[in-house]
Design a protein around this motif. Structure first.
Motif, PDB file in Angstrom:
ATOM      1  N   THR A  81      -2.006  -4.430   0.230  1.00 29.17           N
ATOM      2  CA  THR A  81      -3.264  -3.886  -0.264  1.00 29.17           C
ATOM      3  C   THR A  81      -4.323  -4.137   0.802  1.00 29.17           C
ATOM      4  O   THR A  81      -4.482  -5.261   1.274  1.00 29.17           O
ATOM      5  N   ARG A 102      -4.369   8.355  -5.092  1.00 29.06           N
ATOM      6  CA  ARG A 102      -4.754   7.264  -5.987  1.00 29.06           C
ATOM      7  C   ARG A 102      -3.491   6.607  -6.527  1.00 29.06           C
ATOM      8  O   ARG A 102      -2.547   7.301  -6.931  1.00 29.06           O
ATOM      9  N   PRO A 103      -3.450   5.275  -6.571  1.00 30.93           N
ATOM     10  CA  PRO A 103      -2.309   4.609  -7.215  1.00 30.93           C
ATOM     11  C   PRO A 103      -2.411   4.789  -8.722  1.00 30.93           C
ATOM     12  O   PRO A 103      -3.404   4.389  -9.340  1.00 30.93           O
ATOM     13  N   MET A 105      -1.975   3.757 -12.172  1.00 36.68           N
ATOM     14  CA  MET A 105      -1.650   2.567 -12.939  1.00 36.68           C
ATOM     15  C   MET A 105      -0.735   2.954 -14.099  1.00 36.68           C
ATOM     16  O   MET A 105      -0.853   4.031 -14.681  1.00 36.68           O
ATOM     17  N   TYR A 120      -6.287  10.572 -11.063  1.00 37.05           N
ATOM     18  CA  TYR A 120      -5.081  10.008 -10.455  1.00 37.05           C
ATOM     19  C   TYR A 120      -4.135  11.015  -9.812  1.00 37.05           C
ATOM     20  O   TYR A 120      -3.255  10.622  -9.064  1.00 37.05           O
ATOM     21  N   ASP A 219       2.347  -2.726 -13.016  1.00 32.34           N
ATOM     22  CA  ASP A 219       1.785  -2.232 -11.757  1.00 32.34           C
ATOM     23  C   ASP A 219       2.279  -3.045 -10.565  1.00 32.34           C
ATOM     24  O   ASP A 219       2.522  -2.507  -9.492  1.00 32.34           O
ATOM     25  N   PHE A 370     -10.356   2.667  -5.811  1.00 27.48           N
ATOM     26  CA  PHE A 370      -8.915   2.537  -5.597  1.00 27.48           C
ATOM     27  C   PHE A 370      -8.371   3.797  -4.920  1.00 27.48           C
ATOM     28  O   PHE A 370      -8.604   4.913  -5.401  1.00 27.48           O
ATOM     29  N   TYR A 371      -7.606   3.603  -3.856  1.00 26.79           N
ATOM     30  CA  TYR A 371      -7.005   4.725  -3.136  1.00 26.79           C
ATOM     31  C   TYR A 371      -5.591   4.330  -2.707  1.00 26.79           C
ATOM     32  O   TYR A 371      -5.175   3.169  -2.836  1.00 26.79           O
ATOM     33  N   GLN A 372      -4.856   5.311  -2.181  1.00 24.10           N
ATOM     34  CA  GLN A 372      -3.486   5.042  -1.743  1.00 24.10           C
ATOM     35  C   GLN A 372      -3.161   5.890  -0.523  1.00 24.10           C
ATOM     36  O   GLN A 372      -3.567   7.060  -0.444  1.00 24.10           O
ATOM     37  N   SER A 388       0.431   2.060   0.883  1.00 25.67           N
ATOM     38  CA  SER A 388      -0.517   0.957   0.699  1.00 25.67           C
ATOM     39  C   SER A 388      -1.577   1.318  -0.329  1.00 25.67           C
ATOM     40  O   SER A 388      -2.050   2.458  -0.392  1.00 25.67           O
ATOM     41  N   THR A 389      -1.961   0.329  -1.120  1.00 29.28           N
ATOM     42  CA  THR A 389      -3.143   0.472  -1.965  1.00 29.28           C
ATOM     43  C   THR A 389      -4.359   0.081  -1.140  1.00 29.28           C
ATOM     44  O   THR A 389      -4.319  -0.878  -0.374  1.00 29.28           O
ATOM     45  N   LEU A 391      -8.469  -0.750  -1.426  1.00 26.73           N
ATOM     46  CA  LEU A 391      -9.624  -1.034  -2.274  1.00 26.73           C
ATOM     47  C   LEU A 391     -10.880  -0.984  -1.418  1.00 26.73           C
ATOM     48  O   LEU A 391     -11.018  -1.770  -0.474  1.00 26.73           O
TER      49      LEU A 391
END
Length: 499
Positions: A81, A102-103, A105, A120, A219, A370-372, A388-389, A391
């Motif tokens: 992360t 976006r991850p 959840m 998401y 998660d 939150f992004y991915q 990767s997440t 923040l």
């Protein structure tokens, strides 16, 4: 017994060594990762985060002071992360198309919601169609202008509600009054009806806003997702079903009204019904299920954030009466004898706008974005691995000491001379995000926050109850889906005659 213990140790020791080895290999897999605290085997940096989960935005900001604007932490998974804490780093991340996912959840998979979530969905295909529809049809200036009288009526109902409390000498719970008003403002914009009076709708919005951003074991360890050990997916699923039922009832009633020849209301529901035949004929990814997903998220994401901003602003103005006086005088000058603030007045109220900007800076309601990563990419010379997440710590960005003078103080005057906006172009102030994932409802939120706050100030004189005046307002924040006041603000309103 001794032989059993020896056998257990003979089995456990190789397993522990294997886990240690895998963790070391995993961390060294990407040698160019941003720096960060050393992770422990299996749990990564969970021990660091768990100690300060109530103020995660603050603890991440403190860690970033040591490790830098890009920082890596490990949350028990084999994918890192990345924490982003400065405007320059945020600009690179939020303008990078490979980092715009976006991850999802696990809780958001309830009732298949993730497949119709503009929050998401990955940034292409259906997501792009949903964003385009919302931007050009729902939140376009012309559409919002056409519905402003509906919102004006709702704000005046809030004023009457506060006036009744004032007449009885009762304190007003500012956040709750704002919450119900925002809920009705949204429902009027969508359906031309009031839903804020429905207890079930209020419960759904508040409960869903908490569940939606609560991390779960699923998660961190996807292999356990099917078990839904904390019941988050089940609980959120019940709330989503309720929201869909309410939306279905509104659309069914409007369809019956159209068949009976009722006049158009020209609200967002009419726009959807007009577009449905076009979507079906053109094979668009937009459909009724996508609309239900969007409308559900408008309520969950828009209500608490807007009402909480109004509450923080009122708290700061009550703590700083000199600014309350300046805003009140500006409102008196602009509004004059008509006594009712309108959305068209917002552009003429620079002091009020400065108060809102400073509130959003100092009390960033959505503290973390939150992004991915959809592909491995480079940011500021570091590797951001695929999956990767990411923040983005908006709260930390808004308190950069090298950008903001006295960053922890409420100083609206900083925006009187400083030409800076929160529309995603100035990365020193991005409370609504920026880039492809900037808040979809920002045009409506901008109008609602200013209209509600301005109406509360222009119509009443505000003071604190004696016990709060003596001890001071509790400005402690509470981290969750949003950063809200830990102790709800209560204040006394006095009806204003001609002053």
């Amino acid at each position: 017994m001794a032989s059993f213990m020896l056998a257990a140790l003979a089995w456990c020791i190789p397993m522990v060594m294997f886990i240690f080895a895998m963790e070391i290999i995993n961390v060294r897999r990407w040698p160019d990762l941003p720096p960060g605290p050393r992770p422990l085997p299996v749990i990564g940096n969970f021990h660091v985060i768990a100690r300060s989960s109530a103020h995660l935005h603050r603890s991440l900001a403190q860690l970033a002071e040591r490790y830098g604007p890009l920082m890596t932490i490990w949350l028990g998974r084999r994918i890192p992360t990345i924490i982003v804490s400065t405007p320059d780093a945020a600009r690179e991340v939020l303008h990078n198309a490979d980092l715009a996912a976006r991850p999802a959840m696990d809780a958001w998979r309830a009732e298949g919601h993730a497949a119709n979530s503009v929050i998401y969905l990955p940034p292409h295909g259906k997501w792009r169609a949903m964003r385009r529809f919302a931007a050009t049809e729902l939140f376009a200036k012309g559409r919002l202008d056409a519905l402003q009288l509906l919102r004006q009526e709702k704000v005046q109902e809030m004023v009457r509600h506060v006036s009744e409390h004032a007449a009885r000498g009762e304190s007003v719970e500012v956040g709750h009054a704002a919450f119900v008003t925002v809920l009705d403002l949204l429902s009027r914009t969508l359906f031309s009806v009031d839903l804020g009076t429905l207890q079930g709708v209020r419960h759904m919005v508040r409960a869903a806003s908490v569940l939606a951003a609560t991390p779960t074991i699923s998660d961190a360890i996807p292999a356990l997702a099917a078990a839904d050990l904390q019941g988050a997916r089940r609980k959120l699923g019940a709330l989503i079903r309720y929201a869909h039922r309410v939306i279905d009832e509104q659309f069914a009633g409007r369809r019956r009204g159209r068949d009976a020849g009722d006049p158009r209301k020209n609200d967002m529901m009419d726009v959807v019904l007009d577009k449905e035949p076009e979507w079906k004929e053109g094979g668009s990814p937009m459909n009724y299920d996508a609309v239900k997903g969007m409308f559900t998220e408008f309520f969950v994401a828009g209500t608490e954030t807007t009402s909480s901003t109004v509450e923080w602003a009122m708290a700061e103005l009550l703590r700083h009466p000199e600014w309350m006086s300046k805003v009140r005088e500006e409102l008196r000058t602009v509004i004059g004898t008509k006594r009712v603030m309108e959305e068209s007045d917002i552009g003429k109220l620079p002091y009020l706008q400065a108060v809102v900007k400073e509130t959003l800076r100092l009390h960033t309601v959505v503290a973390l974005g939150f992004y991915q990563a959809m592909a491995t990419t480079q940011v500021q010379g570091y590797t951001i691995p695929k999956g990767s997440t990411i923040l983005v710590n908006f709260w930390a960005i808004h308190r950069q000491g090298d950008i903001w003078t006295h960053p922890d103080k409420f100083m609206p005057e900083r925006f009187i001379a400083k030409d800076i906006s929160f529309w995603g172009n100035d990365f020193e102030l991005i409370p609504f995000g920026a880039g492809r994932r900037i808040c979809l409802g920002l045009p409506l939120a901008h109008r609602m926050v200013h209209l509600m706050l301005g109406s509360l100030i222009s119509n009443f004189s505000w003071t604190l109850p004696p016990e709060i005046e003596e001890n001071g307002i509790d400005m402690t924040d509470k981290f969750g889906t949003m950063v809200s006041m830990a102790t709800p603000l209560k204040a006394l309103a006095a009806n204003k005659c001609d002053e």
